[in-house]
Design an enzyme around this catalytic site. Structure first.
Site, short mmCIF file in Angstrom:
data_model
loop_
_atom_site.label_atom_id
_atom_site.label_comp_id
_atom_site.label_asym_id
_atom_site.label_seq_id
_atom_site.Cartn_x
_atom_site.Cartn_y
_atom_site.Cartn_z
CG LEU A 135 37.04 23.91 35.76
CD1 LEU A 135 36.02 24.17 34.67
CD2 LEU A 135 36.73 24.76 36.98
CG ASP A 136 36.25 19.37 41.33
OD1 ASP A 136 37.50 19.29 41.38
OD2 ASP A 136 35.56 19.83 42.25
CD GLN A 137 34.84 12.49 35.59
OE1 GLN A 137 35.76 12.08 36.30
NE2 GLN A 137 34.12 11.68 34.86
CB THR A 139 33.10 21.68 37.90
OG1 THR A 139 32.97 21.25 39.25
CG2 THR A 139 32.88 23.18 37.82
NE ARG A 237 32.14 18.74 44.17
CZ ARG A 237 32.56 17.64 43.55
NH1 ARG A 237 33.66 17.68 42.80
NH2 ARG A 237 31.89 16.51 43.68
#
Length: 303
Positions: A135-137, A139, A237
């Site tokens: 997961l992105d930071q 998120t 995104r």
């Protein structure tokens, strides 16, 4: 070299198939199937059988994997960080990643990431953490982490064949009304003007498929359920920003007017097939409080 052994009893609802087909159905890599066969490391009811033997409900399979690369992913222990575990079995855990926490270290010795916390959590039982997806930071949400290297390629194959389902909640502005359901399919590539970002690039990008369903509409925002059918960097995104609907609070793709208080993207639910087993498992994460102003009453009541 580590040896990983499994004993599996075929369930009462089992549909008869050959041993070879069952190994394929479990998505065991061909190389591993080869060694199981030539080393006679797969037994049916205690006996070695040819790969075309027909299996039946109640049969017991014994599998011994001797060619697994058990090299640990090198995550430093982080006794300060705490891991919120939503689900655990002998093969894996599902952790609830907070927004703002990095997924994994980017250099030797780096600490305070989710994988450092997972390594520390598992170290007490003499186990290690293997990353399956990211997961992105910015998120938050559910992250599946393997506890042994045996199940990593099995889960990776589920990702590749769309059997590991990832569902997200996202909040976007209401500046453009989306249909109740649809897909974004623009190919995604690197943004040439910013190494941190990706963009829709139909000529040079990689194929990407994002499914959305509108769960709630408001005059100022739309709450979406997102299903990923591919796993490109920043996929959700990028697709939403390209549609003119950047996720509220997105630090890269939203402008200052939609800055918000943290990015409103959350990994809400994971569904996967049990490795070397039967059936599916689903884990749903609590929705963070930053989403509360954007949830319909029916969803707030479940919080």
């Amino acid at each position: 070299m580590s040896i990983y052994q499994r004993l599996v009893t075929l369930p009462s609802h089992y549909t008869n198939r050959s041993l070879r087909q069952q190994l394929k159905d479990w998505r065991i890599p061909r190389k591993w199937q080869h060694f199981l066969r030539i080393e006679k490391s797969v037994l049916v009811n205690g006996h070695y059988e040819p790969m075309n033997v027909l299996l039946h409900s109640g049969d017991q399979l014994s599998l011994s994997f001797k060619d697994i690369d058990a090299t640990n992913q090198d995550y430093a222990l982080d006794p300060v960080s705490r891991l919120t575990v939503l689900f655990e079995n002998p093969d894996l855990i599902v952790a609830d990643k907070p927004a703002g926490i990095k997924m994994h270290p980017n250099f030797a010795g780096e600490n305070s990431t989710l994988m450092n916390a997972a390594e520390s959590f598992l170290a007490a039982a003499g186990q290690h953490a293997w990353m399956v997806h990211r997961l992105d930071q910015a998120t938050s949400g559910a992250v599946l982490i393997a506890k042994n290297p045996l199940v990593v390629p099995l889960l990776n194959r589920q990702l590749a064949t769309k059997l590991l389902h990832r569902e997200y909640l996202a909040v976007v502005p209401a500046t453009r009304r989306l249909p109740d359901h649809g897909f974004f399919t623009g190919a995604i590539g690197q943004d040439p003007n910013d190494i941190r970002k990706r963009m829709v690039d139909e000529k040079n990008g990689q194929a990407a498929n994002t499914e959305f369903t509108v769960l709630h509409r408001h005059s100022h925002f739309q709450l979406l359920l997102i299903k990923l059918h591919t796993g490109r960097t920043h996929q959700i995104r990028v697709h939403l920003a390209h549609a003119g609907l950047p996720i509220i609070g997105d630090p890269l793709y939203a402008d200052e007017d939609n800055a918000g208080d943290g990015m409103l993207l959350h990994g809400w639910r994971l569904t996967w097939e049990t490795p070397l087993g039967f059936g599916q498992q689903t884990v749903t994460t609590p929705i963070p409080v930053r989403f509360n102003p954007f949830l319909p009453p029916t969803m707030l009541d479940r919080q």
